[in-house]
Design a protein around this motif. Structure first.
Motif, short mmCIF file in Angstrom:
data_model
loop_
_atom_site.label_atom_id
_atom_site.label_comp_id
_atom_site.label_asym_id
_atom_site.label_seq_id
_atom_site.Cartn_x
_atom_site.Cartn_y
_atom_site.Cartn_z
N HIS A 34 -27.22 -28.79 25.82
CA HIS A 34 -28.67 -28.55 25.85
C HIS A 34 -28.97 -27.09 25.52
CE1 HIS A 34 -32.72 -28.33 27.68
NE2 HIS A 34 -32.77 -29.62 27.38
N SER A 35 -28.21 -26.16 26.11
CA SER A 35 -28.46 -24.74 25.88
C SER A 35 -28.03 -24.31 24.48
CB SER A 35 -27.79 -23.89 26.95
OG SER A 35 -26.40 -23.96 26.83
N ARG A 36 -26.98 -24.95 23.94
CA ARG A 36 -26.55 -24.63 22.56
C ARG A 36 -27.64 -24.98 21.55
NH1 ARG A 36 -21.17 -26.59 23.94
NH2 ARG A 36 -21.93 -28.63 23.34
N ARG A 37 -28.38 -26.04 21.84
CA ARG A 37 -29.45 -26.45 20.93
C ARG A 37 -30.73 -25.66 21.17
NH1 ARG A 37 -27.38 -31.59 22.43
NH2 ARG A 37 -29.13 -31.86 23.84
N LYS A 38 -30.70 -24.81 22.20
CA LYS A 38 -31.84 -23.96 22.54
C LYS A 38 -33.13 -24.77 22.71
CE LYS A 38 -29.83 -20.05 20.07
NZ LYS A 38 -28.98 -19.54 21.01
N GLU A 39 -33.02 -25.84 23.48
CA GLU A 39 -34.16 -26.73 23.70
C GLU A 39 -35.06 -26.26 24.84
OE1 GLU A 39 -32.49 -30.58 24.33
OE2 GLU A 39 -32.03 -30.85 22.21
N GLY A 40 -34.74 -25.17 25.46
CA GLY A 40 -35.51 -24.74 26.61
C GLY A 40 -34.99 -25.39 27.88
N ASN A 41 -35.47 -24.93 28.99
CA ASN A 41 -35.01 -25.44 30.27
C ASN A 41 -35.82 -26.66 30.69
OD1 ASN A 41 -33.10 -23.41 30.58
ND2 ASN A 41 -34.60 -22.02 31.44
N ALA A 42 -35.15 -27.58 31.32
CA ALA A 42 -35.82 -28.75 31.86
C ALA A 42 -36.64 -28.32 33.07
CB ALA A 42 -34.80 -29.80 32.26
N SER A 43 -37.81 -28.90 33.23
CA SER A 43 -38.62 -28.56 34.39
C SER A 43 -38.24 -29.40 35.61
CB SER A 43 -40.11 -28.75 34.07
OG SER A 43 -40.36 -30.06 33.65
N LEU A 44 -37.53 -30.51 35.37
CA LEU A 44 -37.11 -31.37 36.47
C LEU A 44 -35.82 -32.07 36.08
CD1 LEU A 44 -37.80 -32.78 39.20
CD2 LEU A 44 -38.93 -34.55 37.82
N ILE A 45 -34.86 -32.04 36.98
CA ILE A 45 -33.58 -32.74 36.78
C ILE A 45 -33.36 -33.60 38.01
CG2 ILE A 45 -31.09 -32.50 36.52
CD1 ILE A 45 -31.72 -29.74 35.23
N LEU A 46 -33.17 -34.90 37.81
CA LEU A 46 -32.93 -35.81 38.92
C LEU A 46 -31.44 -36.09 39.02
CD1 LEU A 46 -35.79 -38.38 38.30
CD2 LEU A 46 -35.80 -36.42 39.84
N ILE A 47 -30.91 -35.97 40.20
CA ILE A 47 -29.50 -36.25 40.47
C ILE A 47 -29.45 -37.49 41.35
CG2 ILE A 47 -27.35 -35.41 41.51
CD1 ILE A 47 -28.27 -33.86 38.98
N ASP A 48 -28.84 -38.55 40.83
CA ASP A 48 -28.74 -39.81 41.56
C ASP A 48 -27.48 -39.77 42.41
OD1 ASP A 48 -29.14 -42.37 42.46
OD2 ASP A 48 -28.37 -43.32 40.64
N GLY A 49 -27.63 -39.90 43.67
CA GLY A 49 -26.48 -39.89 44.57
C GLY A 49 -26.88 -39.28 45.89
#
Length: 67
Positions: A34-49
């Motif tokens: 994601h960072s290599r493509r320079k897409e910007g930071n995600a505003s929300l990341i969900l971790i299932d578990g």
């Protein structure tokens, strides 16, 4: 939900069944790409578990859980 945005990962570095190490690997691989493509930071990341998966994901991001 947008199924085209779903990702599946083949676990490469973990031998046997280790859910926490697998979570760490997937989060690391996904967000390095994601960072290599320079897409910007995600505003929300969900971790299932549970708490263990959350800590593994936090480690992958370089966040020390609980501090």
């Amino acid at each position: 939900m947008k199924k085209s945005d779903y990702r599946k990962f083949i676990i490469r570095t973990v031998n046997g069944v280790d859910d926490f190490a697998s979570m760490r690997e997937v989060v690391t691989r996904r967000y390095k790409a994601h960072s290599r493509r320079k897409e910007g930071n995600a505003s929300l990341i969900l971790i299932d578990g549970g708490l263990g998966q959350l800590h593994a994901a936090a480690e992958a991001f370089g966040i020390v859980a609980g501090h």
